[in-house]
Design a protein around this motif. Structure first.
Motif, PDB file in Angstrom:
ATOM      1  N   ASP A   1      37.165   3.203 -25.218  1.00  0.00           N
ATOM      2  CA  ASP A   1      35.617   2.742 -24.750  1.00  0.00           C
ATOM      3  C   ASP A   1      34.862   2.297 -26.191  1.00  0.00           C
ATOM      4  O   ASP A   1      33.576   1.880 -25.986  1.00  0.00           O
ATOM      5  CB  ASP A   1      34.846   4.171 -24.479  1.00  0.00           C
ATOM      6  CG  ASP A   1      35.192   4.757 -22.998  1.00  0.00           C
ATOM      7  OD1 ASP A   1      35.840   3.744 -22.176  1.00  0.00           O
ATOM      8  OD2 ASP A   1      35.368   5.817 -22.775  1.00  0.00           O
TER       9      ASP A   1
ATOM     10  N   TRP B   1      38.090  -4.950 -25.749  1.00  0.00           N
ATOM     11  CA  TRP B   1      39.179  -5.055 -24.706  1.00  0.00           C
ATOM     12  C   TRP B   1      39.734  -3.693 -24.341  1.00  0.00           C
ATOM     13  O   TRP B   1      41.101  -3.603 -23.902  1.00  0.00           O
ATOM     14  CB  TRP B   1      40.343  -5.707 -25.421  1.00  0.00           C
ATOM     15  CG  TRP B   1      40.733  -5.374 -26.876  1.00  0.00           C
ATOM     16  CD1 TRP B   1      40.186  -5.672 -27.976  1.00  0.00           C
ATOM     17  CD2 TRP B   1      41.725  -4.451 -27.174  1.00  0.00           C
ATOM     18  NE1 TRP B   1      40.719  -5.091 -29.132  1.00  0.00           N
ATOM     19  CE2 TRP B   1      41.731  -4.371 -28.548  1.00  0.00           C
ATOM     20  CE3 TRP B   1      42.780  -3.915 -26.547  1.00  0.00           C
ATOM     21  CZ2 TRP B   1      42.573  -3.673 -29.239  1.00  0.00           C
ATOM     22  CZ3 TRP B   1      43.762  -3.097 -27.080  1.00  0.00           C
ATOM     23  CH2 TRP B   1      43.743  -3.063 -28.611  1.00  0.00           C
TER      24      TRP B   1
ATOM     25  N   ASN C   1      39.389  -1.898 -21.504  1.00  0.00           N
ATOM     26  CA  ASN C   1      39.532  -2.089 -20.253  1.00  0.00           C
ATOM     27  C   ASN C   1      41.038  -2.673 -19.791  1.00  0.00           C
ATOM     28  O   ASN C   1      41.970  -2.127 -19.261  1.00  0.00           O
ATOM     29  CB  ASN C   1      38.749  -3.016 -19.124  1.00  0.00           C
ATOM     30  CG  ASN C   1      37.552  -2.038 -19.186  1.00  0.00           C
ATOM     31  OD1 ASN C   1      37.438  -0.779 -19.121  1.00  0.00           O
ATOM     32  ND2 ASN C   1      36.365  -2.605 -18.800  1.00  0.00           N
TER      33      ASN C   1
ATOM     34  N   LYS D   1      43.379   0.062 -21.392  1.00  0.00           N
ATOM     35  CA  LYS D   1      43.683   1.115 -20.200  1.00  0.00           C
ATOM     36  C   LYS D   1      44.443   0.609 -19.179  1.00  0.00           C
ATOM     37  O   LYS D   1      45.237   1.354 -18.550  1.00  0.00           O
ATOM     38  CB  LYS D   1      42.357   1.324 -19.624  1.00  0.00           C
ATOM     39  CG  LYS D   1      41.496   2.128 -20.818  1.00  0.00           C
ATOM     40  CD  LYS D   1      40.170   2.630 -20.039  1.00  0.00           C
ATOM     41  CE  LYS D   1      39.227   3.621 -20.766  1.00  0.00           C
ATOM     42  NZ  LYS D   1      37.832   3.908 -20.215  1.00  0.00           N
ATOM     43  N   SER D   2      44.203  -0.722 -18.887  1.00  0.00           N
ATOM     44  CA  SER D   2      45.404  -1.415 -17.634  1.00  0.00           C
ATOM     45  C   SER D   2      46.882  -1.328 -17.984  1.00  0.00           C
ATOM     46  O   SER D   2      47.772  -0.920 -17.327  1.00  0.00           O
ATOM     47  CB  SER D   2      44.998  -2.706 -17.414  1.00  0.00           C
ATOM     48  OG  SER D   2      43.580  -2.795 -16.894  1.00  0.00           O
TER      49      SER D   2
ATOM     50  N   VAL E   1      43.384   8.138 -17.279  1.00  0.00           N
ATOM     51  CA  VAL E   1      42.169   7.565 -16.358  1.00  0.00           C
ATOM     52  C   VAL E   1      41.357   8.824 -15.927  1.00  0.00           C
ATOM     53  O   VAL E   1      39.921   8.860 -15.500  1.00  0.00           O
ATOM     54  CB  VAL E   1      43.059   7.218 -14.793  1.00  0.00           C
ATOM     55  CG1 VAL E   1      42.093   7.129 -13.776  1.00  0.00           C
ATOM     56  CG2 VAL E   1      43.624   5.672 -15.363  1.00  0.00           C
TER      57      VAL E   1
ATOM     58  N   SER F   1      39.101   9.655 -18.861  1.00  0.00           N
ATOM     59  CA  SER F   1      38.204   8.726 -19.127  1.00  0.00           C
ATOM     60  C   SER F   1      36.731   9.012 -18.125  1.00  0.00           C
ATOM     61  O   SER F   1      35.796   8.937 -18.647  1.00  0.00           O
ATOM     62  CB  SER F   1      38.823   7.362 -19.024  1.00  0.00           C
ATOM     63  OG  SER F   1      37.815   6.261 -19.309  1.00  0.00           O
TER      64      SER F   1
ATOM     65  N   ARG G   1      33.128   9.902 -19.225  1.00  0.00           N
ATOM     66  CA  ARG G   1      31.654   9.233 -18.832  1.00  0.00           C
ATOM     67  C   ARG G   1      30.845  10.254 -18.111  1.00  0.00           C
ATOM     68  O   ARG G   1      29.433   9.652 -18.087  1.00  0.00           O
ATOM     69  CB  ARG G   1      32.149   8.262 -17.925  1.00  0.00           C
ATOM     70  CG  ARG G   1      33.016   6.945 -18.532  1.00  0.00           C
ATOM     71  CD  ARG G   1      33.283   6.120 -17.480  1.00  0.00           C
ATOM     72  NE  ARG G   1      34.176   4.992 -17.826  1.00  0.00           N
ATOM     73  CZ  ARG G   1      33.881   3.877 -18.772  1.00  0.00           C
ATOM     74  NH1 ARG G   1      32.684   3.667 -18.905  1.00  0.00           N
ATOM     75  NH2 ARG G   1      34.750   3.046 -19.048  1.00  0.00           N
TER      76      ARG G   1
END
Length: 338
Positions: free
Chosen positions: A137, A141, A143, A146-147, A220, A223, A227
């Motif tokens: 976070d 980059w 995201n 994470k992918s 996932v 995360s 949030r």
């Protein structure tokens, strides 16, 4: 190929049609059997309405309960019954299979290996997932990172094992190494090793595969939990002069600790049933055997021993049930506090 596609489509159509027919038929049957006949009084009609309301959910649940009984409950009962019989499931032995299990060196070694997996894999997967969730976070980059980390979740355990088999591959001391790990060791001036034959270390190397897969799952979930931490709380801590490390340990972890426990126990259940990785990588050789592989060996290899194989299966089930119950209660408690 077209025949397979046609067969799959036909299966879907027939299945959907059967569900619709059952839904319509069940409603029609209930309305027909419990509908008031003649004028009737209001009390009888109200009673029939209440009866229909009570019965209707069970009618719709019946197919699921039926198949659950056939494919889950009955096998558990039958497996438990077989633990008291010989290899063919004919002669009654009492508790002999349980006595054998706890006196068998292979069974004790499998329990030791399972305990190692239980301590290392859930802890490391959850820790790495949490670290990645926090750090991702903070970068633009994140995201993409994470992918990439989540991608192993899309690979089967056997597929992941094939990939990592090339990482640990050993071609002999004088041969050119194609395994990434041995190639690095050789480039640094070291001696290549047959890593999967080294006791203790080979089990740890197998655990790395499952950690690699499960880190994405932990990332996932954690995360999403991060949030949910109020931004005002973090801002107040920063204004008070708290460092990022203090915020992480004193605010973030306590706030999401119930989620961390749920992730940890979920991975623990996966670890208790681990089978594919050990079978594909070492086939349980060189001291890497775990309970699921030992059960497979006794049940299906060497002519099969239903009694001993079932005993090991029941031991695995007994180990899983308390963790699963605690996980469900913890999840329900977390849902209730929201």
């Amino acid at each position: 190929m077209w025949m397979q596609i046609a067969g799959a489509l036909a299966t879907v159509v027939i299945g959907v049609a059967a569900c619709i027919l059952y839904f319509w038929g069940a409603n029609w049957f209930l309305d027909k059997m419990l509908s008031p006949r003649g004028a009737g009084d209001g009390v009888a009609t109200a009673h029939q309405d209440r009866l229909r309301t009570r019965i209707r959910p069970w009618v719709f649940l019946f197919p699921a309960l039926f198949f659950l009984t056939i494919y889950l409950i009955y096998p558990v009962i039958e497996t438990f019954r077989l633990t008291f019989f010989d290899r063919n499931g004919v002669n009654f032995l009492g508790f002999s299979n349980y006595i054998w299990a706890f006196n068998d060196a292979g069974f004790r070694n499998s329990i030791f290996n399972n305990l190692m997996w239980l301590v290392i894999v859930p802890t490391m997967s959850t820790a790495f997932g949490l670290i990645v969730a926090v750090l991702a976070d903070r970068i633009w980059w994140g995201n993409i990172a994470k992918s990439l980390i989540f991608m192993p979740m899309a690979i089967s355990f056997v597929g992941a094992s094939v990939i990592w088999k090339f990482v640990y591959d050993f071609r002999g001391p004088a041969a050119e190494q194609i395994g990434i790990l041995n190639a690095i060791v050789q480039a640094l001036g070291g001696t290549p090793q047959a890593w999967l034959t080294i006791p203790i270390w080979n089990s740890i190397l197998l655990m790395v595969i499952l950690i690699w897969i499960q880190t994405g799952f932990a990332m996932v979930i954690l995360s999403a939990a991060l949030r949910g931490i109020p931004e005002e709380t973090l801002e107040a801590a920063r204004i008070d002069g708290a460092s990022d490390i203090r915020i992480f340990f004193d605010i973030m972890i306590p706030q999401i600790f119930p989620t961390i426990l749920v992730v940890w126990t979920t991975i623990t259940i996966v670890v208790l049933k681990v089978f594919d990785i050990v079978l594909a990588m070492t086939n349980g050789q060189w001291g890497t055997q775990v309970l699921a592989n030992l059960m497979f060996d006794w049940m299906f290899r060497g002519g099969g021993d239903f009694g001993r194989g079932s005993t090991i299966a029941i031991c695995i089930m007994i180990a899983v049930i308390p963790i699963m119950i605690w996980n469900i209660r913890q999840a329900n408690r977390e849902e209730g506090t929201r």
